[in-house]
Design an enzyme around this catalytic site. Structure first.
Site, PDB file in Angstrom:
ATOM      1  N   GLY A 111      10.669   6.196   8.214  1.00  0.00           N
ATOM      2  CA  GLY A 111       9.671   5.445   7.925  1.00  0.00           C
ATOM      3  C   GLY A 111      10.132   4.354   7.009  1.00  0.00           C
ATOM      4  O   GLY A 111       9.648   3.120   6.941  1.00  0.00           O
TER       5      GLY A 111
ATOM      6  N   ASP B  47       8.276   4.710   2.441  1.00  0.00           N
ATOM      7  CA  ASP B  47       7.440   3.665   3.131  1.00  0.00           C
ATOM      8  C   ASP B  47       5.923   3.568   2.639  1.00  0.00           C
ATOM      9  O   ASP B  47       5.446   2.651   2.379  1.00  0.00           O
ATOM     10  CB  ASP B  47       7.362   4.076   4.633  1.00  0.00           C
ATOM     11  CG  ASP B  47       6.763   5.689   4.948  1.00  0.00           C
ATOM     12  OD1 ASP B  47       6.787   6.258   4.271  1.00  0.00           O
ATOM     13  OD2 ASP B  47       6.762   5.704   6.120  1.00  0.00           O
TER      14      ASP B  47
ATOM     15  N   ASP C  84       0.402   8.338   0.221  1.00  0.00           N
ATOM     16  CA  ASP C  84      -0.608   8.576   0.533  1.00  0.00           C
ATOM     17  C   ASP C  84      -1.410   9.694  -0.658  1.00  0.00           C
ATOM     18  O   ASP C  84      -1.486   9.266  -1.590  1.00  0.00           O
ATOM     19  CB  ASP C  84      -0.711   9.054   1.838  1.00  0.00           C
ATOM     20  CG  ASP C  84      -2.296   9.190   2.644  1.00  0.00           C
ATOM     21  OD1 ASP C  84      -2.697   7.898   2.565  1.00  0.00           O
ATOM     22  OD2 ASP C  84      -2.501  10.195   3.086  1.00  0.00           O
TER      23      ASP C  84
ATOM     24  N   PHE D  43      -5.691   3.577   7.839  1.00  0.00           N
ATOM     25  CA  PHE D  43      -4.133   3.851   8.504  1.00  0.00           C
ATOM     26  C   PHE D  43      -3.539   2.677   8.791  1.00  0.00           C
ATOM     27  O   PHE D  43      -4.131   1.570   9.565  1.00  0.00           O
ATOM     28  CB  PHE D  43      -4.632   4.977   9.757  1.00  0.00           C
ATOM     29  CG  PHE D  43      -3.377   5.423  10.317  1.00  0.00           C
ATOM     30  CD1 PHE D  43      -2.533   6.503   9.891  1.00  0.00           C
ATOM     31  CD2 PHE D  43      -2.773   4.521  11.480  1.00  0.00           C
ATOM     32  CE1 PHE D  43      -1.307   6.707  10.398  1.00  0.00           C
ATOM     33  CE2 PHE D  43      -1.477   5.204  12.198  1.00  0.00           C
ATOM     34  CZ  PHE D  43      -0.853   6.266  11.553  1.00  0.00           C
TER      35      PHE D  43
ATOM     36  N   ASP E  37       4.899   4.571  12.002  1.00  0.00           N
ATOM     37  CA  ASP E  37       4.381   5.020  13.186  1.00  0.00           C
ATOM     38  C   ASP E  37       3.040   5.352  13.387  1.00  0.00           C
ATOM     39  O   ASP E  37       2.424   5.730  12.484  1.00  0.00           O
ATOM     40  CB  ASP E  37       5.397   5.945  13.895  1.00  0.00           C
ATOM     41  CG  ASP E  37       5.050   7.296  13.236  1.00  0.00           C
ATOM     42  OD1 ASP E  37       5.077   7.367  12.048  1.00  0.00           O
ATOM     43  OD2 ASP E  37       4.761   8.095  14.021  1.00  0.00           O
TER      44      ASP E  37
END
Ligand code: 5GP
Ligand code: MG
Length: 178
Positions: free
Chosen positions: A48, A103, A106, A155, A162
């Site tokens: 990522g 990247d 979360d 998201f 991706d």
């Protein structure tokens, strides 16, 4: 084009490239100032972070090294938790200033496990540089030193990230249309 389709979902433009470029320059500038003289070893987490790492590193002007690691996850034995193993780290990191290049953070669990794993190799210090951070999703104690953008808990896809394997090539960040 502000609405795009990736696989079976529609996404709308969230972070245009000019915004990304400007913010990454600021992030790199902070790193250049704060880690000067430390010969940091940047560890970019594949897949990522490849675009963020490339754009960030082009703006790093202090002596440094960069390498790439991959985290393979498999179901752990305890509590069904995911265990992630580090692949590709051939450099010695003992005594080094390490900067993880990620990247998106979360829940923070991926970074916490990576920190645990790297800390067993006795680095002098570890910093985290993440392109995106979702503060509302964070569920563990984690200090992020360099965050390009704090974003809502939705998201996103593009700029290396991706949706089911697709969309990593997009040069801007898009957010899912519910
Ligand atoms: P964490 O362990 O912090 O919960 O998850 C971090 C990883 O989940 C990221 O490295 C990324 O691979 C994935 N992830 C989390 N949120 C998103 C998102 O909004 N979009 C994409 N494409 N990946 C995400
Ligand atoms: Mg990642």
């Amino acid at each position: 084009m502000d609405i795009i389709r990736v696989k079976d979902r529609d996404f709308k433009l969230f972070l245009p490239k000019e915004t990304i470029t400007a913010r990454i320059a600021e992030t790199a500038q902070r790193i250049n100032e704060e880690l000067a003289g430390k010969n940091p070893l940047f560890l970019a987490v594949l897949n990522g972070s490849f675009m963020f790492a490339a754009d960030l590193m082009k703006q790093i002007t202090i002596p440094c090294e960069i390498s790439f690691i991959k985290l393979a996850s498999y179901e752990g034995m305890q509590q069904g938790g995911k265990v992630r193993e580090v692949f590709g780290l051939s450099e010695r990191i003992d005594g080094r200033t390490v900067v993880i290049v990620e990247d998106i953070v979360d829940s923070g669990r991926t970074m916490l496990q990576l920190l645990d794993s790297l800390n067993t190799r006795n680095p002098a210090e570890i910093h985290i540089a993440t392109f995106l951070f979702k503060p509302a999703a964070l569920s563990c104690p984690l200090t992020l030193d360099y965050v390009a953008f704090e974003i809502p808990n939705d998201f996103v896809v593009g700029y290396g990230m991706d949706y089911d394997g697709f969309g990593r090539n997009l040069d801007q960040v898009y957010t899912v249309i519910p």
